[in-house]
Enzyme design. Structure first.
Site, PDB file in Angstrom:
ATOM      1  N   ARG A  42      62.300  63.948  70.010  1.00 17.09           N
ATOM      2  CA  ARG A  42      61.725  62.865  69.207  1.00 17.09           C
ATOM      3  C   ARG A  42      60.684  63.387  68.220  1.00 17.09           C
ATOM      4  O   ARG A  42      60.581  62.886  67.093  1.00 17.09           O
ATOM      5  CB  ARG A  42      61.104  61.802  70.118  1.00 17.09           C
ATOM      6  CG  ARG A  42      62.126  60.894  70.780  1.00 17.09           C
ATOM      7  CD  ARG A  42      61.468  59.824  71.632  1.00 17.09           C
ATOM      8  NE  ARG A  42      62.433  58.802  72.026  1.00 17.09           N
ATOM      9  CZ  ARG A  42      62.159  57.778  72.830  1.00 17.09           C
ATOM     10  NH1 ARG A  42      60.932  57.644  73.322  1.00 17.09           N
ATOM     11  NH2 ARG A  42      63.080  56.893  73.138  1.00 17.09           N
ATOM     12  N   GLY A  61      65.872  50.494  74.523  1.00 18.77           N
ATOM     13  CA  GLY A  61      65.861  49.037  74.416  1.00 18.77           C
ATOM     14  C   GLY A  61      66.164  48.536  73.016  1.00 18.77           C
ATOM     15  O   GLY A  61      66.893  47.566  72.837  1.00 18.77           O
ATOM     16  N   GLY A  98      69.080  56.015  76.450  1.00 20.85           N
ATOM     17  CA  GLY A  98      68.597  57.195  77.158  1.00 20.85           C
ATOM     18  C   GLY A  98      69.644  57.907  77.988  1.00 20.85           C
ATOM     19  O   GLY A  98      69.817  59.122  77.892  1.00 20.85           O
ATOM     20  N   LYS A 125      75.175  48.398  85.560  1.00 16.99           N
ATOM     21  CA  LYS A 125      75.277  46.970  85.826  1.00 16.99           C
ATOM     22  C   LYS A 125      75.763  46.159  84.629  1.00 16.99           C
ATOM     23  O   LYS A 125      75.327  46.372  83.501  1.00 16.99           O
ATOM     24  CB  LYS A 125      73.914  46.424  86.276  1.00 16.99           C
ATOM     25  CG  LYS A 125      73.441  47.002  87.605  1.00 16.99           C
ATOM     26  CD  LYS A 125      72.130  46.369  88.033  1.00 16.99           C
ATOM     27  CE  LYS A 125      71.687  46.894  89.398  1.00 16.99           C
ATOM     28  NZ  LYS A 125      70.430  46.266  89.847  1.00 16.99           N
TER      29      LYS A 125
END
Length: 398
Positions: free
Chosen positions: A37, A379, A356, A199
């Site tokens: 990053r 996110g 990620g 999930k």
């Protein structure tokens, strides 16, 4: 994509340029262990410095919840940033507002750079307190947002600064938005989306939004078990959200109505223990033992995905196809990732990936640099492909 200004429209010479970056990077024993990053943000920082700006980098680190936590100081990151910028010394402010920060910023010369302390040491950052945003804005003449990965949060350094200063997108932000918009809204058809992970519940909005955007939807990872269960297939002791069976069936029905092809595993790698090199076998889906867990897609499933990608022109990838962190349950993800990279190398596929776990999986497969674009955002990446408006992106267009 929002209509926004980039640093092409900015003459930064002599100006104090506040640059929001995302330096929330892995650390161990006070040292940065993965500078990806930082290195990506360095592109924008170098350009602004080269044009004579007085650059002030702003970032958060961890979740100190408004408290000063020495273990979450950005001081070690200043050293890593200096290395990424070619071995220069980066001035470090021991606070991000107040006298110390103001003195640090005041000492930055044209072409120089400072990094201020963790924004989240102040409660005003996450709560977007006007006085905190005012204090940040007072130290700059213009604002550059180069932190797409943080732009799903309406924090002071994301939206507050954009409301107070002339605002521009940095090169990383610009690249993220162009890549994601091209993959979702303006993609060359046919478009495939590969959605994996543990999930269904965490990807419901993603799946629903993608049905209007893609031609092929590839479902893998633990979430595939929920869909298989919804179709009446016994998945043994595999991770499975059985309470979402109706939801999974609804997604399958909507896909059929929209003529979106769904690819689910046809075989799987199963084991009775989830551990390194556990005893395992490959079985057709439908022949999973009562005490077994599906931990990866099998070779026939991987081949089916690879064959589908050959006919596609765009791939959007989020989430692994199996428990890639533990051998031998990484083979399906690695095989498909390498096939997608080969198609990208050959100019036959625009491949965009993010999240990620996805970044880690592609790095494990050795193809991180061979995809068209890989987003380090988590996110924000998910919310963008869900079709949500990101506060930080929306603020760029004001």
């Amino acid at each position: 994509m929002a209509n926004f200004r980039t640093i092409d429209q900015l003459d930064p010479k002599g100006k104090r340029v506040l640059v929001r970056v995302d330096f929330n990077v892995p650390m161990q024993d006070g040292e940065v262990t993965d500078a990806t990053r930082i290195e990506r943000a360095a592109v924008t920082l170098k350009e602004l410095m080269g044009k004579g700006a007085k650059v002030v980098a702003l970032s958060h680190f961890g979740r100190p919840k408004g408290n000063v936590e020495p273990a979450m100081s950005l001081a070690p990151i200043a050293r890593a940033l200096g290395k990424a910028l070619g071995g220069i010394e980066v001035a470090f402010g021991k606070d991000c507002i107040g006298p110390d920060a103001e003195a640090t910023v005041g000492g930055v010369q044209e072409g120089g750079i400072a990094l201020l302390e963790n924004l989240r040491f102040h409660v005003g950052e996450e709560k977007n307190v006007p006085a905190f945003a005012d204090a940040l804005a007072a130290m700059g003449d213009v604002y550059v947002n180069d932190a797409f990965s943080c732009s799903h949060r309406a924090h002071a350094s994301i939206t507050g600064l954009a409301e107070r200063l002339p605002t521009f997108a940095g090169r990383l932000m610009e690249a993220e938005l162009k890549a994601l918009t091209n993959a979702i809204g303006g993609a060359s058809r046919p478009v495939a989306a590969l959605v994996g992970g543990a999930k269904v519940s965490s990807k419901l909005d993603v799946l629903g939004h993608l049905l209007d955007k893609v031609d092929v939807l590839i479902i893998g990872g633990g979430m595939a078990n929920t869909f298989l269960h919804a179709k009446g297939i016994d998945v043994g002791k595999s991770l499975c959200e059985k309470d979402l069976a109706d939801t999974a069936r609804s997604i399958l029905e909507k896909a059929q109505a929209k003529r979106v092809r769904i690819l689910l595993p046809v075989d799987g790698v199963v084991a009775m223990r989830f551990e390194q090199h556990a005893e395992h076998r490959v079985v057709p889906i439908g022949q999973v033992g009562a005490e077994e867990m599906v931990l990866d897609i099998g070779p026939d499933s991987a081949a089916a995905v690879e064959a589908a990608l050959v006919d596609c022109r765009t791939l959007l990838w989020n989430g692994p196809l199996g428990a890639f962190e533990v051998e031998p349950f990484d083979k399906g993800t690695v095989a498909v990732a390498q096939a997608a990279a080969k198609l990208t190398d050959d100019g036959r596929l625009l491949s965009v990936a993010g999240g990620g776990d996805t970044v880690a999986a592609l790095a494990h497969a050795g193809v991180l640099e061979r995809f068209s674009y890989v987003s380090t955002a988590g996110g924000a990446f998910l919310e963008f492909i869900e079709g949500k408006d990101l506060p930080g992106v929306a603020a760029l267009s004001r």
